[in-house]
Design a protein around this motif. Structure first.
Motif, PDB file in Angstrom:
ATOM      1  N   THR A 188       0.822  -1.218   0.000  1.00 12.73           N
ATOM      2  CA  THR A 188       0.000   0.000   0.000  1.00 12.73           C
ATOM      3  C   THR A 188       0.853   1.264   0.000  1.00 12.73           C
ATOM      4  O   THR A 188       0.606   2.203  -0.762  1.00 12.73           O
ATOM      5  CB  THR A 188      -0.930   0.012   1.231  1.00 12.73           C
ATOM      6  OG1 THR A 188      -1.744  -1.157   1.227  1.00 12.73           O
ATOM      7  CG2 THR A 188      -1.821   1.248   1.222  1.00 12.73           C
ATOM      8  N   MET A 189       1.878   1.315   0.821  1.00 12.34           N
ATOM      9  CA  MET A 189       2.697   2.510   0.951  1.00 12.34           C
ATOM     10  C   MET A 189       3.606   2.735  -0.250  1.00 12.34           C
ATOM     11  O   MET A 189       4.222   3.800  -0.369  1.00 12.34           O
ATOM     12  CB  MET A 189       3.530   2.446   2.232  1.00 12.34           C
ATOM     13  CG  MET A 189       2.708   2.475   3.505  1.00 12.34           C
ATOM     14  SD  MET A 189       1.679   3.970   3.658  1.00 12.34           S
ATOM     15  CE  MET A 189       2.926   5.251   3.774  1.00 12.34           C
TER      16      MET A 189
ATOM     17  N   ARG B 188      -0.716   7.512  -5.234  1.00 10.89           N
ATOM     18  CA  ARG B 188      -1.791   7.654  -4.245  1.00 10.89           C
ATOM     19  C   ARG B 188      -1.304   8.613  -3.173  1.00 10.89           C
ATOM     20  O   ARG B 188      -0.150   8.538  -2.745  1.00 10.89           O
ATOM     21  CB  ARG B 188      -2.089   6.272  -3.655  1.00 10.89           C
ATOM     22  CG  ARG B 188      -3.275   6.185  -2.735  1.00 10.89           C
ATOM     23  CD  ARG B 188      -3.488   4.727  -2.332  1.00 10.89           C
ATOM     24  NE  ARG B 188      -4.655   4.578  -1.477  1.00 10.89           N
ATOM     25  CZ  ARG B 188      -5.107   3.414  -1.025  1.00 10.89           C
ATOM     26  NH1 ARG B 188      -4.459   2.300  -1.341  1.00 10.89           N
ATOM     27  NH2 ARG B 188      -6.181   3.360  -0.257  1.00 10.89           N
TER      28      ARG B 188
ATOM     29  N   ARG C 242      -2.813   6.753   1.720  1.00  9.33           N
ATOM     30  CA  ARG C 242      -2.074   5.524   2.017  1.00  9.33           C
ATOM     31  C   ARG C 242      -2.023   5.257   3.515  1.00  9.33           C
ATOM     32  O   ARG C 242      -2.237   4.132   3.969  1.00  9.33           O
ATOM     33  CB  ARG C 242      -0.652   5.621   1.443  1.00  9.33           C
ATOM     34  CG  ARG C 242      -0.583   5.400  -0.057  1.00  9.33           C
ATOM     35  CD  ARG C 242       0.847   5.549  -0.549  1.00  9.33           C
ATOM     36  NE  ARG C 242       1.212   6.943  -0.761  1.00  9.33           N
ATOM     37  CZ  ARG C 242       2.463   7.380  -0.909  1.00  9.33           C
ATOM     38  NH1 ARG C 242       3.472   6.530  -0.814  1.00  9.33           N
ATOM     39  NH2 ARG C 242       2.705   8.654  -1.131  1.00  9.33           N
TER      40      ARG C 242
END
Length: 259
Positions: free
Chosen positions: A181-182, A187, A192
């Motif tokens: 995700t990070m 994004r 995040r």
């Protein structure tokens, strides 16, 4: 030879090893410096379709299809030249050519014999092909859903996602699968961090699923409203292995309601 009371007779190491190799389900063989078979076990003989005694002394390569001989010869020579174990994969020799075999070859000390071990990986390939087909089918189903849909493991690594999900961040699904995700820098950092926090809260909390509404600024700079559903992802044994998330863009509906 009779054993003394209380003692057992252990077989000689050479005979024991030969017996174990003969019973092995793997294909075992030995090729001499002239390229001829000097040993085969029952599994090898069965695969080739000839009795073991009739295989001994025959050229190893004659049991392979013409197209496969160059690679087999190259690997044998490499094992002999380097003295290291060499691996390759190809069809089974003889009439079992429809089967796939993972081969390993290595030089046996100073004997000039190259030992061969083959493991049938046909079912592994079939399972892999079936798994890929199922994944493509699941991806097709995912992509028909107009909302953002994604599966993540417990560490936040993306396992599967649809086109609507990836498009929010300017990517194709295959460009994001396997990332954390990070690591998706397109994004926003705020988004995040919030996703990671919500995932952890769900994984460590008592609720099976959560839903909430939130706002974010998209890549074009427009403020948009979303509704998110998050649920724990469980394996066949019921263990929690990740998170599945569905996000719907409510922006246009909100505008219509306010008009």
């Amino acid at each position: 030879m009779r054993a003394e009371p209380g003692k057992s007779i252990a077989p000689e190491p050479g005979r024991l090893q030969a017996g174990l190799l003969a019973l092995s389900a793997e294909l075992h063989g030995a090729v001499d410096a002239s390229g001829r078979l000097r040993y085969v076990n029952a599994a090898f003989a069965e695969a080739v379709g000839r009795p073991a005694p009739k295989l001994l002394g025959t050229a190893f390569l004659e049991h392979w299809a013409l197209a496969e001989r160059p690679l087999a010869l190259q690997r044998l020579e490499e094992a002999r030249r380097t003295g290291s174990a060499v691996a390759w994969e190809g069809p089974c020799p003889g009439p079992g050519a429809a089967r796939r075999v993972a081969w390993r070859a290595c030089l046996q000390g100073e004997s000039a014999l190259v030992l061969l071990v083959g493991r049938d990986v046909t079912e592994l390939h079939r399972c892999g092909a079936a798994l890929q087909a199922n994944r493509r089918l699941l991806q097709a189903v995912f992509d028909t859903i107009p909302h953002s849909l994604v599966l993540k493991d417990r560490q936040g690594t993306y396992l599967l996602g649809n086109e609507a999900w990836a498009a929010r961040y300017g990517h194709r699904p295959e460009e994001l699968i396997g990332r954390n995700t990070m690591e998706v820098e397109s994004r926003s950092l705020e988004d995040r961090r919030d996703a990671v926090a919500r995932d952890q809260a769900l994984l460590e909390g008592e609720r099976e699923r959560v839903e909430y509404e939130f706002e974010r600024t998209d890549r074009s700079g427009e403020r948009r409203t979303y509704h998110n559903w998050r649920s724990r992802l469980r394996d066949a044994d019921g263990a929690i292995v990740g998170v599945v998330g569905l996000t719907e863009d409510l922006t246009e509906r909100k505008r219509s309601e306010q008009a």
